[in-house]
Motif scaffolding. Structure first.
Motif, mmCIF file in Angstrom:
data_model
loop_
_atom_site.group_PDB
_atom_site.id
_atom_site.type_symbol
_atom_site.label_atom_id
_atom_site.label_comp_id
_atom_site.label_asym_id
_atom_site.label_seq_id
_atom_site.Cartn_x
_atom_site.Cartn_y
_atom_site.Cartn_z
ATOM 1 N N THR A 43 0.822 -1.208 0.000
ATOM 2 C CA THR A 43 0.000 0.000 0.000
ATOM 3 C C THR A 43 0.861 1.264 0.000
ATOM 4 O OG1 THR A 43 -0.206 -0.355 2.370
ATOM 5 C CG2 THR A 43 -2.094 -0.966 1.030
ATOM 6 N N GLU A 45 3.093 4.179 -1.419
ATOM 7 C CA GLU A 45 2.905 4.804 -2.729
ATOM 8 C C GLU A 45 3.946 4.359 -3.749
ATOM 9 O OE1 GLU A 45 2.286 8.970 -2.939
ATOM 10 O OE2 GLU A 45 0.589 8.840 -1.555
ATOM 11 N N PHE A 93 5.183 -7.626 -8.517
ATOM 12 C CA PHE A 93 4.970 -7.275 -7.126
ATOM 13 C C PHE A 93 3.686 -7.850 -6.550
ATOM 14 C CE2 PHE A 93 4.005 -4.627 -3.589
ATOM 15 C CZ PHE A 93 5.243 -4.365 -3.034
ATOM 16 N N SER A 94 2.577 -7.635 -7.268
ATOM 17 C CA SER A 94 1.302 -7.983 -6.633
ATOM 18 C C SER A 94 1.166 -9.489 -6.445
ATOM 19 C CB SER A 94 0.126 -7.398 -7.408
ATOM 20 O OG SER A 94 0.189 -7.799 -8.726
#
Ligand SMILES: Cc1cc2nc3c(=O)[nH]c(=O)nc-3n(C[C@H](O)[C@H](O)[C@H](O)COP(=O)(O)OP(=O)(O)OC[C@H]3O[C@@H](n4cnc5c(N)ncnc54)[C@H](O)[C@@H]3O)c2cc1C
Lengths: 282, 467
Positions: A43, A45, A93-94
């Motif tokens: 989360t 930025e 990443f996710s």
């Protein structure tokens, strides 16, 4: 899909369990440290992939799991993934953070001594639901990133209810037979799951999915996420043959999400990949 | 087996279908409306106009552009799209309830399902989950709208590489986004995201965005976009796009690579006609994939009509409604509606743009001579008050300076202001009437007087009415 419990819980078990699961007195596990740090990174930025890889590297068992899952058919690697760095660049990443959160939860929350097989099945069901949720969300043009967590955590209340029902039975000198355990799980897992993920500070739609996945129409602003999770839950049972859900294509959540036969056929065709993912997670 | 029969069967419940169904029912005919979505209102309410405009309104508020363009500081915002869109639920619910009410009140029967023709006067409706029903009709309207075009070299996954159907499902605002395309949807989203602090790169093969709009308007739009940190890469051709695991890469012909966290593919739309089984009836679909219709929205098969995005440009909500109404009236033997055909265009970029009639360039091509008047919003008291000093209104008149040929506006209130010009054109008002009549002060509408006065003063003396 509605829960299948039929036998009422003996009051001697039900009352203390209800008491325990009321918000104030239930002891809830902390969000595993690695999971919370991974979520924190997600989360932020400017999420940094290298930081994520380092975080995973620091925990060898986590790193091993991540590599194993990264190599499963669900992520369809063209070549074998042999290093974390490679996993980072291949999967991004996710996906990697989802795997890391999943593995961290598996180790610390989905663990009830003596119930390894039940818990393993619960966990496989959750992992498969996470994978199906992503595909459902993609097809229905709903958020794909958030869907995985909704599916993965929809039954997170179950291991906690299981621990507690065993304890209550012990104190009440009642044999925790299958009907008692199953009824307790069905009756309390949504409330407890929602309390847990809320306490962990997860997004409101994850809380709603945990609380309302059996009754999506009660999820208010997050009805869509609850419907996605409801369908993912059913598809996971269908894929793992853990519960008879009939033909998943006829479920009310299919209509609520405006999905048609061809959409469902396509989603259900992903069964093998989802099963492999679930096995890798387990 | 006999099937239920309706006088008018409408396929698709967006602006075109909804208005057509209401029109038919109001005239006392039996009407069936079929939509594959359970909710009322079509794409317009669920994935198009209403959601994007709600996000835009929030973006305006946050960027302070609307009321506080003079303030330097930006309002800090929670970066979740979900928060930004929170108002959408209430906006959508209110609008949907209104549409649902209208449908029920007028006795339109509504079925949730996907329709396809199975006979000359027969449609089969597949409900989600499988069961099918067949229905017969005297007349049909195809109002199935459009969906985003998905080019082969852009692998849309709705997670990293999105289209206009999925873009608003993002949970977090990305730090950067590449927008492919330079049409209305591309420009609207590009400017909304830029004003929310996202680093936006718009890529297109054209020289400039919105090729059909007046150049001066587009220049001002681009200047504002650049001031928000936006970049427009013109004359670029996409070779391929891929998600490399950490970023979306747009590989351009010539070797340039543009990386971003997310990508919005807005490279046009295609009509939703493929699954309707139109061949069975012989309804023509042209090479652009849309259904050609006559002035009454009748297709090549006389009892089948089509309206809205399924018939191609202008593909706007208001024009779709009008086409739906017209089709219904003609199909059901009602008198044709009286409309002027003067159609305004509104583009909800930040700043917004609007136009009606023809541009300066088109007017020059037509007659070789043209008179133009401009009003900068910076010169208006109201412009200064609201802090819009970049906006402009431009009027295009014939060489005599009498006839208004077009109006073009960029800036605060453009999409509302344009209707003054539209009604002037419909009513045949000449340019002098803008000068002769009194507008409220201070208002943006004053821009009409300023621009009209320039034209009147430049017009040949013998033709002027006011001195
Ligand atoms: C992001 C975006 C922003 C926009 N902004 C604006 C704007 O600001 N102003 C403006 O005027 N226009 C705007 N538009 C365009 C506008 O939304 C469309 O022109 C308008 O919705 C078209 O109306 P329609 O009735 O033709 O179709 P739609 O609104 O697309 O509705 C078609 C309906 O048909 C249904 N359907 C499709 N196939 C079948 C089938 N086989 N059986 C049953 N049902 C079916 C669909 O479910 C849908 O409900 C925007 C569009 C987008 C995508």
């Amino acid at each position: 899909m509605s829960p299948e419990s039929t036998t009422p819980l003996p009051e001697i078990v039900r009352a203390p369990l209800a008491e325990r699961t009321s918000e104030l007195s239930l002891e809830l596990p902390m969000l595993p440290d690695t999971a919370s740090r991974v979520m924190g990174l997600c989360t932020a930025e400017d999420c940094d992939v290298r930081e994520l890889a380092e975080l995973i590297e620091r925990d060898p068992s986590l790193a091993g799991h991540v590599l194993r899952i990264s190599n499963s058919a669900a992520f369809a690697p063209n070549e074998a993934i042999v290093s974390l760095q490679q996993a980072v660049t291949r999967l991004g990443f996710s996906v990697l953070s989802e795997i890391a959160v999943g593995v961290a939860l598996r180790g610390q929350v989905f663990r009830v001594p003596g119930f390894d097989k039940t818990i393993r099945l619960m966990w496989m069901h959750s992992a498969a639901a996470g994978a199906f949720a992503k595909d459902i969300a993609r097809t229905a043009r709903r958020n794909v990133e958030g869907a995985f967590l909704c599916g993965l955590l929809h039954d997170v209340g179950k291991p906690i209810v299981l621990t507690n029902v065993l304890d209550v039975c012990k104190q009440a000198r009642v044999r925790p037979n299958k009907p008692i355990v199953e009824t307790a799980l069905e009756e309390f897992h949504t409330t407890v799951g929602a309390m847990l993920v809320e306490r962990w500070g997860l997004a409101p739609w994850v809380v709603a999915a945990a609380e309302h996945h059996h009754r999506p129409e009660e999820a208010g602003a997050h009805e869509v996420e609850a419907n996605v999770t409801n369908l993912a839950d059913a598809l996971s049972h269908w894929a793992l043959s853990t519960r008879d859900v009939g033909d998943p294509r006829t479920l009310p959540s299919v209509a609520a999400l405006d999905l048609y036969d061809d959409d469902m056929v396509r989603i259900m065709a992903g069964r093998e990949a989802v099963l492999e993912l679930a096995a890798a997670f387990a | 087996m006999s099937h239920q029969r309706f006088e008018f069967v409408v396929i698709g419940g967006g602006p075109a279908g909804q208005k057509a169904a209401i029109q038919g029912a109001k005239a006392g005919h039996s009407v069936l409306l079929v939509d594959k979505m359970g909710h009322h209102g079509g794409e317009c309410v669920h994935r198009g106009t209403i959601p994007s405009k709600t996000l835009r309104e929030t973006a305006l508020w946050i960027s302070g552009y609307k009321q506080h363009a003079h303030l330097e500081e930006k309002v800090s915002c929670d970066r979740t799209v979900d928060n930004l869109m929170r108002r959408l639920d209430s906006v959508r619910t209110a609008h949907e309830r209104f549409l649902e009410d209208q449908i029920e009140r007028n006795g339109v029967e509504r079925w949730h399902g996907r329709a396809r023709f199975t006979g000359g006067h027969q449609v089969t409706v597949e409900a989600p989950g499988g069961p099918e029903r067949t229905v017969e009709g005297d007349h049909f309207l195809i109002a199935t709208g459009s969906r985003p075009r998905t080019p082969n070299n852009v692998p849309i996954d709705h997670e990293h590489i999105l289209d206009s159907d999925s873009i608003l499902s993002m949970i977090y605002l990305p730090t950067s986004i590449v927008v492919l395309g330079a049409g209305v949807i591309a420009c609207e989203f590009a400017s909304i995201f830029a004003s929310l602090g996202v680093r936006v790169t718009m890529i297109d093969k054209s020289e400039r965005p919105l090729g059909f709009m007046d150049e001066e308007l587009v220049e001002r739009f681009l200047a504002h976009f650049a001031s928000l940190g936006g970049t427009f890469l013109q004359r670029r051709v996409i070779d391929r796009v891929e998600w490399n695991g950490t970023a979306v890469e747009a590989r351009l012909e010539g070797g340039e690579v543009i990386r971003s966290e997310k990508m919005l593919c807005a490279l046009g739309r295609v009509a939703c006609v493929r699954d309707l089984n139109l061949d069975l009836l012989g309804v023509e679909v042209n090479e652009r994939g849309v259904i050609p219709v006559d002035e009454f929205c009748r297709t090549s098969v006389p009892h089948v009509y089509a309206a809205g995005d399924s018939i191609g440009p202008p593909a706007l909500a208001a024009s779709s409604m009008e086409q739906g109404r017209r089709a219904a009236r003609h199909a059901l033997g009602l008198p044709d509606p009286k409309g002027s055909g003067v159609l305004p265009v509104g583009i909800y970029t930040i700043p917004e743009m609007a136009s009606v009639g023809i541009t300066e360039v088109q007017a020059m091509e037509r007659s070789g001579e043209v008179l133009v008047g401009r009003a900068d919003f910076a010169e208006l008291a109201r412009g200064q008050i609201v802090g819009d000093t970049e906006g402009m209104l431009k009027l295009v008149a014939d060489p005599s300076g009498r006839e208004l040929l077009g109006a073009h506006i960029v800036g605060v209130g453009a999409t509302e202001l344009i209707h003054v010009a539209q009604m002037a054109m419909v009513g045949g008002c000449d340019l002098e009437s803008f000068v002769d009549n009194i507008f409220n002060f201070p208002t943006m509408a004053e821009a009409y007087r300023v621009a009209a006065l320039q034209i009147v003063q430049a017009a040949p003396r013998e033709l002027r009415r006011v001195s």
